[in-house]
Write an enzyme that holds these catalytic residues in place. Structure first.
Site, PDB file in Angstrom:
ATOM      1  CD  GLU A 163      -2.086   2.235   1.188  1.00  0.00           C
ATOM      2  OE1 GLU A 163      -1.356   2.865   0.379  1.00  0.00           O
ATOM      3  OE2 GLU A 163      -2.696   2.767   2.105  1.00  0.00           O
ATOM      4  CD  GLU A 172       2.508   8.010   0.016  1.00  0.00           C
ATOM      5  OE1 GLU A 172       2.649   6.789   0.251  1.00  0.00           O
ATOM      6  OE2 GLU A 172       1.724   8.738   0.644  1.00  0.00           O
TER       7      GLU A 172
END
Length: 711
Positions: A163, A172
């Site tokens: 995740e 990210e």
């Protein structure tokens, strides 16, 4: 404690080992002064945890259920092949996904977490839930994990669970992490949960959203007729900043944009195979649904947890859902607004190509008339701002400057105070206030820009409007002004919006008051100060959804994660008992439970006082509801008859609906007991408060207490 940027840190060497302190330097956003504060060595960790979205993610039931279903299916597929199920969980956080995998029958899980406090919490949570023999938490970045007899993992995993996503999907560092994992940590053609991600885009025309990216002409009615402040040509040509604007797109009314294309699947990433982080572009041909001006790309993504695509989790706004009834609210994943480099006309039915470009961390869009190389690895550089404006003004600030009604209010206030012999000094960052003052008849106007970049931007804007010789720009901090800077003249009008780029919380713009105090010697007796005062207001509210980001989870899909709840609470309590947080409440619906109340007043006509300003009182709760917290905002009183609010724009309706200023962030103080769904609340009748402004530090501290009785 207010949010701030640390500029440097130094160790307190007198501290014994194990109790090390550090001195953190900060520029105080309210006073403008440099301060050194003694902090615990883990101060940054606590700040990171307190401001994280862990609680929001744990409350995302749709996400949790879909991951659990996908993990069960992946473990079953591996077991059906007669293999051991070895799981690699990158970015494990609480260890939730690894515990799901162990419960689903995985033989062993390697849970990677680079953030040390989070890894330590994961170890405790795994132990608390009885999985220590099945899950190994590794406190490293995944690119540092080793495989082999003496490594962190004895062999490669055959199930990859991650995740690593943000609102933009790849922001990210998901692509580099997957790329490395496939090369070094997992078996070829491993099972992956999620299995695939797809990014979608929709082209729209929207004056409101375009106002977040470009400077519009600003109209001013003067004694010489209408004057128009125009943007400089290089700002018009500038492709803008590459950073995505992530918002709760469900809160943008459909009337605010015109749909020009269907929802287009732009590109997909298969996480079960080798992933590339190299730059690439993906084009989709479409025919515009309407003629108009292409300005903005709305974008979101979904993830399919299984190869068949039966288990899907989507970030689509309500109009992109087949059934929006049970739409999951979430704040850790929202939707994206991208701006095309330039506004382009489109004609209904005339084929065009929308192109999604990305590198390893960033996505951007262009519109093209001819087909680029499909899925080509054409190295097109991400857009870079070369006009300075997109580096200095954030998206809400662009919208604020482009708000013509707001400009009209400032212009009307200026008309009531300016005289033909007015000498004006403007104190605000990147403001057009000095141009308004000039057009409305001031004899001379000085404006202060504290940075070289803002100085250069304002020079360009003045030159584009033939005002470079009419308005004097002073490049220095306002507190450092000298009589020479002002050409030995006394200032009759000190003007401010006030707006400063370093401000995060509403009261940070009280920096204007400190500057007013510092330049008092250069003001004529009885000088006009506009705004003449400011006031701090508060109201108790019930949030529709925002409360979830601070609500303890306790149990998540059958796993006890109270250790994470305790960790977040400890982090929030670390510096002070509570602190307010900045949130743009136009994105987060809430209902008022009390009437708005003015609690502190700041008189800019006088110097900053030596003694603290303090207020205590009670707010009666007039509407039923759950008291989630207090919202605070500033109102600036330009003149006795003109007030600008950074918060509530109009009185709350009978049912408590609130209309918030869309250009500003309001301060939210969460009531912790009310956020725990398991804690009985009784029937509070009122909220007692104590609020204090400390003139020495510029901080506003506050305390709220729910009570069953009215004072």
């Amino acid at each position: 404690m207010d949010l701030f940027w640390e500029t440097s840190c130094a160790r307190h060497e007198s501290e014994p080992v194990g109790t090390m302190k550090i001195f953190c330097g900060r520029t105080n956003p309210t006073t403008g002064s440099m301060e050194w504060l003694e902090q615990d060595e883990h101060y940054d960790y606590h700040q990171e945890i307190a401001r994280s979205s862990y609680a929001d993610m744990l409350h995302d039931k749709d996400r949790n259920i879909k991951y659990y279903e996908g993990i069960r299916a992946a473990v079953k597929r591996v077991k059906d092949r007669g293999q051991k199920a070895l799981v690699l969980d990158i970015g494990t956080g609480t260890g939730l996904l690894s515990m799901m995998a162990a419960t689903a029958g995985a033989d062993f899980c390697y849970a990677i977490e680079v953030f040390k406090p989070m890894a330590e919490a994961a170890v405790k949570i795994v132990k608390e839930n009885g999985f220590s023999d099945k899950i190994k938490v590794i406190n490293k970045h995944s690119t540092e994990v080793t495989v082999g007899p003496d490594g962190d993992m004895p062999c490669r995993a055959n199930i990859l669970v991650t995740e690593l996503f943000d609102t933009e999907l790849i922001g990210e560092g998901a692509l580099p992490s997957y790329e490395h994992a496939h090369r070094h940590l997992v078996q070829e053609n491993c099972e992956a949960v999620p299995h695939r991600a797809t990014v979608y885009a929709q082209l729209v025309e929207s004056r409101r959203m375009w106002s977040w990216n470009k400077l519009f002409p600003v109209h001013v009615q003067s004694s010489l007729g209408e004057q128009v402040i125009v943007p400089p040509s290089d700002l018009e040509r500038c492709p803008g900043a590459p950073s995505v604007y992530d918002i709760q797109l469900n809160q943008v009314p459909p009337s605010d944009f015109v749909v020009l294309s269907k929802v287009l699947p732009m590109f997909s990433v298969d996480f079960s195979r080798q992933v590339s982080s190299s730059a690439a572009c993906h084009s989709r041909q479409f025919e515009p649904l309407a003629s108009g001006h292409a300005q903005v790309v709305l974008s979101w993504w979904d993830i399919e947890m299984d190869p068949e695509g039966k288990i899907k989790c989507t970030m689509a706004p309500f109009w992109g859902h087949s059934n929006s009834e049970g739409l999951q609210w979430r704040d850790h994943w929202m939707q994206c607004v991208y701006f095309l480099p330039h506004e382009e006309p489109v004609v209904r039915g005339t084929a065009l190509f929308l192109v999604a470009h990305h590198d390893d961390y960033c996505v951007w869009y262009t519109l093209q008339r001819t087909c680029p190389e499909e899925n080509g690895r054409v190295r097109q550089m991400r857009p870079v701002c070369d006009c300075q404006a997109h580096l200095l003004w954030n998206r809400p600030r662009f919208g604020e400057i482009n708000d013509q009604s707001r400009t009209d209010q400032y212009a009307q206030a200026l008309r009531t105070v300016l005289k033909p012999d007015s000498i004006c000094l403007c104190i605000s960052d990147g403001s057009l206030l000095s141009m308004l003052a000039y057009h409305l008849g001031a004899e001379q106007v000085f404006t202060v820009e504290s940075s070289a970049a803002s100085h250069e931007l304002m020079k360009k804007i003045f030159k584009a409007n033939n005002l470079e010789d009419k308005i004097s720009i002073i490049e220095k901090r306002a507190e450092m002004l000298t009589s020479t800077d002002l050409e030995d003249k006394k200032v009759s009008h000190l003007l401010g919006e006030p707006f400063f780029t370093t401000s995060l919380l509403p009261w940070h713009n009280l920096y204007f008051w400190y500057v007013r105090t510092a330049v008092d010697q250069y003001l004529v007796p009885g000088a006009v100060v506009m705004p003449q005062a400011a006031s701090l207001h508060v109201m108790v509210v019930e949030f529709k959804d925002l409360w979830r980001i601070r609500s303890p989870c306790g149990d998540c899909e059958g796993f006890d994660v109270h250790i994470m709840d305790d960790m977040i609470k400890s982090a929030l309590d670390f510096q002070e008992s509570k602190e307010a947080e900045p949130h743009p409440l136009w994105e987060y619906p809430c209902s008022s439970l009390s009437e708005p109340q003015q609690i502190l007043n700041f008189d800019f006509r006088h110097l900053v006082p030596q003694e603290p300003l303090r207020a205590e009182g009670t707010m009666e709760l007039r509407r039923p509801g759950r008291s989630h917290g207090a919202v605070l905002w500033m109102e600036y009183h330009l003149t006795p008859d003109s007030t600008v609010s950074t918060g509530l724009l109009e009185p709350a309706e009978d049912k408590g609906y609130c209309c918030w200023n869309p250009h500003c962030k309001q301060a939210v103080y969460f009531f912790s007991p009310a956020l725990d769904p398991k804690m009985p609340l009784g029937n509070p009748q009122a909220v007692n408060y104590a609020v204090e402004f400390n003139p020495r530090t510029g901080d506003v501290t506050m305390e709220f207490r729910l009570t069953d009785t009215l004072n």
